[in-house]
Design a protein around this motif. Structure first.
Motif, PDB file in Angstrom:
ATOM      1  N   GLU B   1      -2.112   7.678 -10.610  1.00 52.76           N
ATOM      2  CA  GLU B   1      -2.607   7.508  -9.277  1.00 52.76           C
ATOM      3  C   GLU B   1      -2.240   6.099  -9.005  1.00 52.76           C
ATOM      4  OE1 GLU B   1      -6.229   8.700  -8.042  1.00 52.76           O
ATOM      5  OE2 GLU B   1      -6.296   7.582  -6.431  1.00 52.76           O
ATOM      6  N   ASP B   2      -1.606   5.748  -7.905  1.00 55.12           N
ATOM      7  CA  ASP B   2      -1.199   4.173  -7.187  1.00 55.12           C
ATOM      8  C   ASP B   2      -2.642   3.761  -6.781  1.00 55.12           C
ATOM      9  OD1 ASP B   2       1.613   5.366  -5.366  1.00 55.12           O
ATOM     10  OD2 ASP B   2       1.167   5.168  -7.458  1.00 55.12           O
ATOM     11  N   LYS B   3      -2.700   2.487  -7.219  1.00 53.90           N
ATOM     12  CA  LYS B   3      -4.001   1.788  -6.726  1.00 53.90           C
ATOM     13  C   LYS B   3      -3.426   0.050  -6.647  1.00 53.90           C
ATOM     14  CE  LYS B   3      -5.416   0.971 -11.404  1.00 53.90           C
ATOM     15  NZ  LYS B   3      -6.632   1.030 -12.404  1.00 53.90           N
ATOM     16  N   VAL B   4      -4.166  -0.423  -5.905  1.00 49.18           N
ATOM     17  CA  VAL B   4      -4.215  -1.909  -5.418  1.00 49.18           C
ATOM     18  C   VAL B   4      -5.536  -2.581  -5.680  1.00 49.18           C
ATOM     19  CG1 VAL B   4      -3.616  -3.531  -3.659  1.00 49.18           C
ATOM     20  CG2 VAL B   4      -2.192  -1.860  -4.013  1.00 49.18           C
ATOM     21  N   VAL B   5      -5.545  -3.628  -6.457  1.00 46.05           N
ATOM     22  CA  VAL B   5      -7.009  -4.155  -6.944  1.00 46.05           C
ATOM     23  C   VAL B   5      -7.037  -5.628  -6.503  1.00 46.05           C
ATOM     24  CG1 VAL B   5      -8.588  -4.897  -8.700  1.00 46.05           C
ATOM     25  CG2 VAL B   5      -7.363  -2.900  -8.534  1.00 46.05           C
ATOM     26  N   GLN B   6      -7.688  -5.963  -5.953  1.00 41.76           N
ATOM     27  CA  GLN B   6      -8.037  -7.386  -5.258  1.00 41.76           C
ATOM     28  C   GLN B   6      -9.100  -8.091  -5.886  1.00 41.76           C
ATOM     29  OE1 GLN B   6      -7.021  -6.255  -0.744  1.00 41.76           O
ATOM     30  NE2 GLN B   6      -7.058  -8.613  -1.058  1.00 41.76           N
ATOM     31  N   SER B   7      -8.783  -9.530  -6.244  1.00 39.91           N
ATOM     32  CA  SER B   7      -9.975 -10.322  -6.670  1.00 39.91           C
ATOM     33  C   SER B   7      -9.843 -11.681  -6.112  1.00 39.91           C
ATOM     34  CB  SER B   7      -9.971 -10.186  -8.189  1.00 39.91           C
ATOM     35  OG  SER B   7      -8.756 -10.842  -8.698  1.00 39.91           O
ATOM     36  N   PRO B   8     -11.055 -12.346  -5.900  1.00 38.18           N
ATOM     37  CA  PRO B   8     -12.566 -11.852  -6.191  1.00 38.18           C
ATOM     38  C   PRO B   8     -12.753 -10.865  -5.061  1.00 38.18           C
ATOM     39  CG  PRO B   8     -12.475 -14.078  -5.109  1.00 38.18           C
ATOM     40  CD  PRO B   8     -10.973 -13.604  -5.435  1.00 38.18           C
ATOM     41  N   LEU B   9     -13.892 -10.395  -4.821  1.00 39.10           N
ATOM     42  CA  LEU B   9     -14.141  -9.507  -3.811  1.00 39.10           C
ATOM     43  C   LEU B   9     -14.744 -10.342  -2.573  1.00 39.10           C
ATOM     44  CD1 LEU B   9     -16.229  -6.629  -5.634  1.00 39.10           C
ATOM     45  CD2 LEU B   9     -13.842  -6.512  -4.591  1.00 39.10           C
ATOM     46  N   SER B  10     -15.432 -11.396  -2.891  1.00 40.42           N
ATOM     47  CA  SER B  10     -15.751 -12.341  -2.246  1.00 40.42           C
ATOM     48  C   SER B  10     -15.703 -13.694  -2.452  1.00 40.42           C
ATOM     49  CB  SER B  10     -17.194 -11.924  -1.458  1.00 40.42           C
ATOM     50  OG  SER B  10     -18.026 -12.102  -2.402  1.00 40.42           O
ATOM     51  N   ASN B  22      -6.338 -12.850  -5.363  1.00 40.54           N
ATOM     52  CA  ASN B  22      -5.281 -12.233  -6.094  1.00 40.54           C
ATOM     53  C   ASN B  22      -5.159 -10.837  -5.789  1.00 40.54           C
ATOM     54  OD1 ASN B  22      -4.998 -14.488  -8.277  1.00 40.54           O
ATOM     55  ND2 ASN B  22      -7.419 -14.314  -8.351  1.00 40.54           N
ATOM     56  N   CYS B  23      -3.882 -10.207  -6.417  1.00 38.52           N
ATOM     57  CA  CYS B  23      -3.614  -8.961  -6.023  1.00 38.52           C
ATOM     58  C   CYS B  23      -2.844  -8.236  -6.968  1.00 38.52           C
ATOM     59  CB  CYS B  23      -3.084  -8.657  -4.401  1.00 38.52           C
ATOM     60  SG  CYS B  23      -2.581  -7.144  -4.081  1.00 38.52           S
ATOM     61  N   SER B  24      -3.398  -7.166  -7.586  1.00 35.49           N
ATOM     62  CA  SER B  24      -2.477  -6.726  -8.709  1.00 35.49           C
ATOM     63  C   SER B  24      -2.296  -5.134  -8.141  1.00 35.49           C
ATOM     64  CB  SER B  24      -3.303  -6.631 -10.062  1.00 35.49           C
ATOM     65  OG  SER B  24      -4.389  -5.947 -10.044  1.00 35.49           O
ATOM     66  N   TYR B  25      -1.103  -4.510  -8.648  1.00 40.34           N
ATOM     67  CA  TYR B  25      -0.857  -3.252  -8.101  1.00 40.34           C
ATOM     68  C   TYR B  25      -0.184  -2.321  -8.972  1.00 40.34           C
ATOM     69  CZ  TYR B  25       4.012  -5.270  -7.772  1.00 40.34           C
ATOM     70  OH  TYR B  25       5.235  -5.859  -8.186  1.00 40.34           O
ATOM     71  N   GLU B  26      -0.265  -0.887  -8.892  1.00 41.39           N
ATOM     72  CA  GLU B  26       0.158  -0.148  -9.551  1.00 41.39           C
ATOM     73  C   GLU B  26       1.032   1.023  -8.621  1.00 41.39           C
ATOM     74  OE1 GLU B  26      -2.738  -0.112 -13.246  1.00 41.39           O
ATOM     75  OE2 GLU B  26      -1.730   1.820 -12.710  1.00 41.39           O
ATOM     76  N   VAL B  27       1.906   0.684  -8.263  1.00 42.57           N
ATOM     77  CA  VAL B  27       2.559   1.628  -7.029  1.00 42.57           C
ATOM     78  C   VAL B  27       3.889   2.208  -7.468  1.00 42.57           C
ATOM     79  CG1 VAL B  27       3.510   1.732  -4.635  1.00 42.57           C
ATOM     80  CG2 VAL B  27       1.396   0.257  -5.204  1.00 42.57           C
ATOM     81  N   THR B  28       3.892   3.520  -7.597  1.00 42.18           N
ATOM     82  CA  THR B  28       5.231   4.197  -7.891  1.00 42.18           C
ATOM     83  C   THR B  28       6.385   3.773  -6.957  1.00 42.18           C
ATOM     84  OG1 THR B  28       3.786   6.151  -8.599  1.00 42.18           O
ATOM     85  CG2 THR B  28       6.000   6.718  -8.304  1.00 42.18           C
ATOM     86  N   ASN B  29       7.533   3.576  -7.834  1.00 47.88           N
ATOM     87  CA  ASN B  29       8.581   3.003  -6.886  1.00 47.88           C
ATOM     88  C   ASN B  29       8.488   2.055  -6.005  1.00 47.88           C
ATOM     89  OD1 ASN B  29      10.473   5.226  -8.116  1.00 47.88           O
ATOM     90  ND2 ASN B  29       9.364   6.760  -6.904  1.00 47.88           N
ATOM     91  N   PHE B  30       7.842   0.873  -6.564  1.00 43.87           N
ATOM     92  CA  PHE B  30       7.343  -0.153  -5.921  1.00 43.87           C
ATOM     93  C   PHE B  30       8.538  -0.747  -5.061  1.00 43.87           C
ATOM     94  CE2 PHE B  30       4.695  -3.617  -4.731  1.00 43.87           C
ATOM     95  CZ  PHE B  30       5.671  -4.690  -4.550  1.00 43.87           C
ATOM     96  N   ARG B  31       8.149  -1.202  -3.696  1.00 45.55           N
ATOM     97  CA  ARG B  31       9.185  -1.966  -3.002  1.00 45.55           C
ATOM     98  C   ARG B  31       8.641  -3.299  -2.565  1.00 45.55           C
ATOM     99  NH1 ARG B  31      12.971   2.278   0.584  1.00 45.55           N
ATOM    100  NH2 ARG B  31      13.636   3.843  -0.877  1.00 45.55           N
TER     101      ARG B  31
END
Lengths: 114, 110
Positions: B1-10, B22-31
């Protein structure tokens, strides 16, 4: 910013009411979106319309019914909602190119379901 | 499943500080990866990044994408109280559907 407008800005409704949210974009875009934003959750995509055709329904309950009569207008019809549907509902538009586009957001409708 | 995770929360900083979100991502066929700023209601667009290693800059804000490590950072230098907002990151793949993270709440104190 008046590129994407939404009405009403605030709405309080009971669980048995029927109401509609309206979105209008003045940017000449051909794609429109509905998102739900709840506290401490990511923006949840609800519906996508490309060239007035619905191309995405993100498993949204049938008590939410979208309508897109033309590329500039988007509605979200609400009926028999639940208190957990209380949230900020954001509309967005973009000029779709077949891939990710810059989406421009309206100010949102703050919905409270009693 | 695609997801985007940001840190810190606050994050709470003082005026003049420099912050990195920061932003990390797992996105299918990322563009593309997009950054938005949300102050009260409507998220407003900041950057769209499609190429790795190329910094985008707007005033005190800058952002860069690393497609090998699947992350992006947003830098804000010489922060001001007007920078206080939620910063949203979103990843896009082969369609015009965006996957958003939960956002980073930035508070800049005078």
């Amino acid at each position: 910013e008046t590129g994407v407008t939404q009405t009403p800005r605030h709405l309080v409704m009971g669980m048995t009411n029927k109401k509609s949210l309206k979105c209008e974009q003045h940017l000449g875009h051909n794609a429109m979106y509905w998102y739900k934003q709840s506290a401490k959750k990511p923006l949840e995509l609800m519906f996508v319309y490309n060239f007035k055709e619905q191309t995405e329904n993100n498993s949204v309950p049938s008590r939410f019914s979208p309508e897109c009569p033309n590329s500039s207008h988007l509605f979200l019809h609400l009926h028999t909602l639940q208190p957990e549907d209380s949230a900020l509902y954001l509309c967005a538009s973009s000029q779709t190119s077949g891939g990710p586009d810059t989406q421009y957001f309206g100010p949102g409708t703050r919905l409270t379901v009693l | 499943e695609d997801k985007v995770v940001q840190s810190p929360l606050s994050l709470v900083v003082h005026e003049g500080d420099t912050v990195t979100l920061n932003c990390s991502y797992e996105v299918t066929n990322f563009r593309s990866l997009l950054w938005y700023k949300q102050e009260k209601k409507a998220p407003t667009f900041l950057f769209m990044l499609t190429s790795s290693g190329i910094e985008k800059k707007s005033g005190r804000l800058s952002s860069i994408l690393d497609k090998k490590e699947l992350f992006s950072i947003l830098n804000i230098t010489a922060t001001q109280t007007g920078d206080s907002a939620v910063y949203l990151c979103a990843g896009g793949g082969a369609t015009n559907k965006l996957i958003f993270g939960t956002g980073t709440l930035l508070a800049v104190q005078p």
